[in-house]
Scaffold this motif. Structure first.
Motif, PDB file in Angstrom:
ATOM      1  N   VAL A   1      -1.862   4.435 -39.670  1.00 28.98           N
ATOM      2  CA  VAL A   1      -2.407   3.838 -40.881  1.00 28.98           C
ATOM      3  C   VAL A   1      -3.690   3.105 -40.489  1.00 28.98           C
ATOM      4  O   VAL A   1      -3.688   2.289 -39.562  1.00 28.98           O
ATOM      5  N   PRO A   2      -4.804   3.387 -41.137  1.00 27.39           N
ATOM      6  CA  PRO A   2      -6.059   2.700 -40.783  1.00 27.39           C
ATOM      7  C   PRO A   2      -6.058   1.270 -41.300  1.00 27.39           C
ATOM      8  O   PRO A   2      -5.415   0.951 -42.303  1.00 27.39           O
ATOM      9  N   PRO A   3      -6.776   0.366 -40.633  1.00 30.27           N
ATOM     10  CA  PRO A   3      -6.847  -1.018 -41.125  1.00 30.27           C
ATOM     11  C   PRO A   3      -7.590  -1.086 -42.445  1.00 30.27           C
ATOM     12  O   PRO A   3      -8.591  -0.405 -42.652  1.00 30.27           O
ATOM     13  N   GLU A   4      -7.085  -1.910 -43.327  1.00 30.89           N
ATOM     14  CA  GLU A   4      -7.711  -2.118 -44.630  1.00 30.89           C
ATOM     15  C   GLU A   4      -8.559  -3.378 -44.634  1.00 30.89           C
ATOM     16  O   GLU A   4      -9.577  -3.454 -45.322  1.00 30.89           O
ATOM     17  N   ALA A   5      -8.130  -4.383 -43.873  1.00 32.00           N
ATOM     18  CA  ALA A   5      -8.815  -5.667 -43.919  1.00 32.00           C
ATOM     19  C   ALA A   5      -8.854  -6.280 -42.523  1.00 32.00           C
ATOM     20  O   ALA A   5      -8.077  -5.919 -41.638  1.00 32.00           O
ATOM     21  N   VAL A   6      -9.773  -7.211 -42.352  1.00 32.08           N
ATOM     22  CA  VAL A   6      -9.909  -7.916 -41.075  1.00 32.08           C
ATOM     23  C   VAL A   6     -10.186  -9.386 -41.366  1.00 32.08           C
ATOM     24  O   VAL A   6     -10.916  -9.731 -42.302  1.00 32.08           O
ATOM     25  N   LEU A   7      -9.541 -10.237 -40.592  1.00 28.99           N
ATOM     26  CA  LEU A   7      -9.810 -11.671 -40.638  1.00 28.99           C
ATOM     27  C   LEU A   7     -10.735 -11.968 -39.455  1.00 28.99           C
ATOM     28  O   LEU A   7     -10.280 -11.983 -38.317  1.00 28.99           O
ATOM     29  N   PRO A   8     -12.024 -12.164 -39.679  1.00 32.62           N
ATOM     30  CA  PRO A   8     -12.972 -12.260 -38.565  1.00 32.62           C
ATOM     31  C   PRO A   8     -12.770 -13.526 -37.717  1.00 32.62           C
ATOM     32  O   PRO A   8     -12.244 -14.539 -38.194  1.00 32.62           O
ATOM     33  N   PHE A   9     -13.209 -13.441 -36.478  1.00 31.59           N
ATOM     34  CA  PHE A   9     -13.207 -14.611 -35.599  1.00 31.59           C
ATOM     35  C   PHE A   9     -14.121 -15.688 -36.159  1.00 31.59           C
ATOM     36  O   PHE A   9     -15.231 -15.411 -36.620  1.00 31.59           O
TER      37      PHE A   9
ATOM     38  N   LEU B   1      -2.716  -2.836 -43.777  1.00 30.03           N
ATOM     39  CA  LEU B   1      -2.807  -3.224 -42.377  1.00 30.03           C
ATOM     40  C   LEU B   1      -3.974  -4.185 -42.234  1.00 30.03           C
ATOM     41  O   LEU B   1      -5.102  -3.877 -42.609  1.00 30.03           O
ATOM     42  N   LEU B   2      -3.677  -5.367 -41.699  1.00 27.12           N
ATOM     43  CA  LEU B   2      -4.661  -6.430 -41.543  1.00 27.12           C
ATOM     44  C   LEU B   2      -4.801  -6.770 -40.060  1.00 27.12           C
ATOM     45  O   LEU B   2      -3.799  -6.865 -39.342  1.00 27.12           O
ATOM     46  N   LEU B   3      -6.020  -6.974 -39.599  1.00 25.30           N
ATOM     47  CA  LEU B   3      -6.276  -7.385 -38.224  1.00 25.30           C
ATOM     48  C   LEU B   3      -6.599  -8.880 -38.205  1.00 25.30           C
ATOM     49  O   LEU B   3      -7.465  -9.340 -38.953  1.00 25.30           O
ATOM     50  N   VAL B   4      -5.868  -9.642 -37.362  1.00 19.94           N
ATOM     51  CA  VAL B   4      -6.106 -11.082 -37.247  1.00 19.94           C
ATOM     52  C   VAL B   4      -6.581 -11.401 -35.834  1.00 19.94           C
ATOM     53  O   VAL B   4      -6.192 -10.740 -34.874  1.00 19.94           O
ATOM     54  N   PRO B   5      -7.431 -12.427 -35.677  1.00 20.44           N
ATOM     55  CA  PRO B   5      -8.083 -12.663 -34.386  1.00 20.44           C
ATOM     56  C   PRO B   5      -7.335 -13.657 -33.486  1.00 20.44           C
ATOM     57  O   PRO B   5      -6.891 -14.721 -33.937  1.00 20.44           O
ATOM     58  N   VAL B   6      -7.240 -13.324 -32.207  1.00 22.90           N
ATOM     59  CA  VAL B   6      -6.727 -14.255 -31.203  1.00 22.90           C
ATOM     60  C   VAL B   6      -7.558 -14.123 -29.933  1.00 22.90           C
ATOM     61  O   VAL B   6      -8.143 -13.076 -29.664  1.00 22.90           O
ATOM     62  N   TRP B   7      -7.596 -15.198 -29.185  1.00 26.63           N
ATOM     63  CA  TRP B   7      -8.045 -15.152 -27.801  1.00 26.63           C
ATOM     64  C   TRP B   7      -6.778 -15.052 -26.973  1.00 26.63           C
ATOM     65  O   TRP B   7      -5.908 -15.914 -27.059  1.00 26.63           O
ATOM     66  N   ALA B   8      -6.655 -13.980 -26.197  1.00 26.01           N
ATOM     67  CA  ALA B   8      -5.421 -13.708 -25.475  1.00 26.01           C
ATOM     68  C   ALA B   8      -5.682 -13.659 -23.978  1.00 26.01           C
ATOM     69  O   ALA B   8      -6.714 -13.153 -23.524  1.00 26.01           O
ATOM     70  N   GLY B   9      -4.730 -14.166 -23.216  1.00 20.88           N
ATOM     71  CA  GLY B   9      -4.834 -14.129 -21.767  1.00 20.88           C
ATOM     72  C   GLY B   9      -3.460 -14.152 -21.141  1.00 20.88           C
ATOM     73  O   GLY B   9      -2.456 -14.445 -21.797  1.00 20.88           O
ATOM     74  N   ALA B  10      -3.399 -13.827 -19.875  1.00 19.77           N
ATOM     75  CA  ALA B  10      -2.134 -13.824 -19.144  1.00 19.77           C
ATOM     76  C   ALA B  10      -2.414 -14.107 -17.674  1.00 19.77           C
ATOM     77  O   ALA B  10      -3.531 -13.892 -17.193  1.00 19.77           O
TER      78      ALA B  10
ATOM     79  N   ARG C   1       0.891   8.667 -42.916  1.00 18.56           N
ATOM     80  CA  ARG C   1      -0.113   8.546 -41.864  1.00 18.56           C
ATOM     81  C   ARG C   1      -1.151   9.660 -41.983  1.00 18.56           C
ATOM     82  O   ARG C   1      -0.864  10.724 -42.503  1.00 18.56           O
ATOM     83  N   ARG C   2      -2.290   9.365 -41.461  1.00 21.48           N
ATOM     84  CA  ARG C   2      -3.337  10.365 -41.422  1.00 21.48           C
ATOM     85  C   ARG C   2      -4.230  10.057 -40.231  1.00 21.48           C
ATOM     86  O   ARG C   2      -4.228   8.924 -39.723  1.00 21.48           O
ATOM     87  N   PRO C   3      -4.969  11.050 -39.758  1.00 21.02           N
ATOM     88  CA  PRO C   3      -5.866  10.776 -38.637  1.00 21.02           C
ATOM     89  C   PRO C   3      -6.805   9.622 -38.984  1.00 21.02           C
ATOM     90  O   PRO C   3      -7.562   9.693 -39.948  1.00 21.02           O
ATOM     91  N   ALA C   4      -6.697   8.555 -38.207  1.00 25.05           N
ATOM     92  CA  ALA C   4      -7.458   7.352 -38.517  1.00 25.05           C
ATOM     93  C   ALA C   4      -8.810   7.369 -37.803  1.00 25.05           C
ATOM     94  O   ALA C   4      -8.929   7.885 -36.702  1.00 25.05           O
ATOM     95  N   GLU C   5      -9.790   6.805 -38.440  1.00 21.23           N
ATOM     96  CA  GLU C   5     -11.086   6.664 -37.802  1.00 21.23           C
ATOM     97  C   GLU C   5     -10.953   5.687 -36.646  1.00 21.23           C
ATOM     98  O   GLU C   5     -10.431   4.586 -36.799  1.00 21.23           O
ATOM     99  N   ARG C   6     -11.410   6.077 -35.486  1.00 19.34           N
ATOM    100  CA  ARG C   6     -11.288   5.215 -34.322  1.00 19.34           C
ATOM    101  C   ARG C   6     -12.102   3.947 -34.521  1.00 19.34           C
ATOM    102  O   ARG C   6     -13.248   3.986 -34.966  1.00 19.34           O
ATOM    103  N   VAL C   7     -11.480   2.811 -34.185  1.00 15.03           N
ATOM    104  CA  VAL C   7     -12.159   1.540 -34.414  1.00 15.03           C
ATOM    105  C   VAL C   7     -13.057   1.157 -33.246  1.00 15.03           C
ATOM    106  O   VAL C   7     -13.820   0.192 -33.347  1.00 15.03           O
TER     107      VAL C   7
END
Length: 367
Positions: A109-117, A305-314, A63-69
Motif C-alpha cells: 500500500v503506498p503512503p497517503e500522507a506524511v508528518l514532516p520532521f 498509510l501515514l509516515l511519522v518522523p523519528v530520530w532512531a539509533g541503537a 495492494r498494487r506495485p507502489a512507487e518507490r519512495v
C-alpha cells in the motif's frame, strides 16, 4: 503457462539535485523547503495540489506495485527491517547489524500522507543528551548513540482508520443505598453496642445502543520498534500531516511496514472497543455499571498509510542491542538503557569510603 499478470516494475523515485552545485537536496526540518547540505542553496517545496485522502478499506487492502519512495532499498541482516533512503547506508539504526541491498517486490500500500520532521538533528541530539545525562549509571556506549551512523532521521509507517460504529450493549446499572447495621465492640474493657451506615448496591438490568465516529485511530505499522516505545512517543500532531510527496523524504530514510493493513484494522478495532466500553458505561448511568456484552457494527470504514518522523539509533552493550527513538515533531525521547556495573561498583565503593571516613573521624575526634 500462468495466466497471472506480472505487475509492472515500480517507477523510479524523483531526485532533487541542487541547482548550484549538483549535490542532493535534503528536506529541511521545520520548513517548507529543501536545502543543500554542501552549498546551502534552498528550494521551496511546491504547495500540494490535493488534500490527504481516506481510502475505503477494500481499496486499501488491494495492494498494487507502489512507487518507490527512495533510490536505495536495504534489508537488515539482524532484525529484518526494510529501510529505504536516497543514500548508501551500512548499518541498521534499529539494531546496528549490517544492511544489504533489498531486491524484494514493492507490492504494498503506498503512503497517503506524511508528518514532516520539525525537530532538526541538533535539537534531537540535545534532547537525547538531556535524556542520557539524566540516566544515572548508564554505560558510556549510550552517550555515543547520537553519532551520525547510529542516529538517523527515519519515517515510521503507521495506519490510521476512521469508522462509524453502532453498538448494542447489555449490562447492569448499580445504584447505591444505605442500611443501618448494629455491631458490638469493646471499649475500656466493656462491651458496647453501636450502629453504622453501610453502603449496598442494587443491580438493575440495562440495555441500549451507543454510536460514535472514530477519526484517525493510529496503529503502529512496524514491529522493528517496540509498541511500548512507539506509543510513549505520542501524541503526534496529526493535524499537521500533509499529502505524501517525495520531497519530504529527501535526505531521510523510511521504514517499510510489516504490519499488514488487515492486522492494523483489527488492532484499531481493539482501540475502538475500549472507548465504546466506556460509552456504554456512561449510557447505563447509575453509581456503578457492568457491561456484559457489546455487539458493534462498523460502517464508513476508511484508512490510510501515514509516515511519522523519528530520530532512531541503537547501540550494543553486553551483547545486546538497545534502541533509542526521538519524536521528530516534539523531541520526546524513549529508549532502553542498561546499567553500568563498573559505575555502580564505583559508586558503592565511594559511598563505603565516605562512611568509613565518617566513622574514623567520629572515633578520632567525636569521642
Amino acid at each position: 503457462m500462468s495466466d497471472t499478470a506480472v505487475p509492472p516494475p515500480p517507477t523510479s523515485p524523483r531526485e532533487f539535485p541542487c541547482g548550484a552545485c549538483g549535490a542532493r537536496l535534503e528536506y529541511s526540518a521545520g520548513a517548507r523547503q529543501m536545502r543543500c547540505p554542501y552549498c546551502g542553496s534552498e528550494e521551496k517545496i511546491p504547495e500540494a495540489t490535493r488534500t490527504v485522502r481516506e481510502h475505503a478499506v477494500e481499496t486499501l487492502f488491494a495492494r498494487r506495485p507502489a512507487e518507490r519512495v527512495a533510490e536505495h532499498r536495504f534489508v537488515c541482516q539482524g532484525c529484518g527491517a526494510h529501510i529505504q533512503g536516497d543514500h548508501l547506508a551500512q548499518t541498521c539504526q534499529f539494531c546496528t547489524a549490517p544492511l544489504v541491498t533489498d531486491d524484494s517486490a514493492d507490492v504494498q500500500v503506498p503512503p497517503e500522507a506524511v508528518l514532516p520532521f520539525t525537530v532538526e538533528r541538533r535539537a534531537a541530539h540535545d534532547a537525547l543528551s538531556g535524556w542520557t545525562n539524566s540516566r544515572w549509571f548508564a554505560p558510556n556506549s549510550l552517550k555515543r548513540v547520537s553519532e551520525a551512523e547510529r542516529f538517523k532521521s527515519t519515517y515510521l509507517p503507521h495506519w490510521t482508520f476512521d469508522a462509524q460504529t453502532e453498538s448494542d450493549y447489555r449490562g447492569q446499572r448499580g445504584e447505591y443505598y444505605w442500611v443501618t447495621e448494629t455491631y458490638t465492640t469493646t471499649e475500656n474493657g466493656k462491651s458496647v453496642t453501636k450502629t453504622r451506615q453501610v453502603r449496598k448496591t442494587r443491580w438493575y438490568p440495562a440495555r441500549g445502543r451507543v454510536s460514535r465516529f472514530f477519526d484517525d485511530v493510529l496503529v503502529n505499522g512496524t514491529t522493528q520498534v517496540s509498541p511500548e516505545k512507539v506509543d510513549a512517543l505520542k501524541p503526534w500532531p496529526l493535524d499537521k500531516a500533509r499529502p505524501y510527496a517525495h520531497e519530504f523524504l529527501a535526505g531521510h530514510e523510511a521504514l517499510r511496514y510489516d504490519v499488514e493493513p488487515e492486522q492494523g484494522l483489527e488492532a484499531a478495532k481493539q482501540v475502538m472497543a475500549g472507548t465504546i466500553h466506556q460509552d456504554c458505561k456512561r449510557d447505563i448511568g447509575g453509581d456503578e455499571q457492568r457491561v456484559t456484552s457489546v455487539d458493534t457494527a462498523y460502517s464508513r470504514v476508511t484508512g490510510k498509510l501515514l509516515l511519522v518522523p523519528v530520530w532512531a539509533g541503537a547501540y550494543l552493550h553486553g551483547g545486546k542491542t538497545w534502541q533509542i527513538v526521538v519524536n521528530g515533531c516534539t523531541g520526546e525521547v524513549q529508549g532502553e538503557r542498561p546499567y553500568s556495573a563498573a559505575k555502580i561498583t564505583a559508586a558503592v565503593l565511594a559511598a563505603l569510603l565516605v562512611i568509613a571516613l565518617a566513622v574514623f573521624l567520629f572515633v578520632q575526634y567525636g569521642g
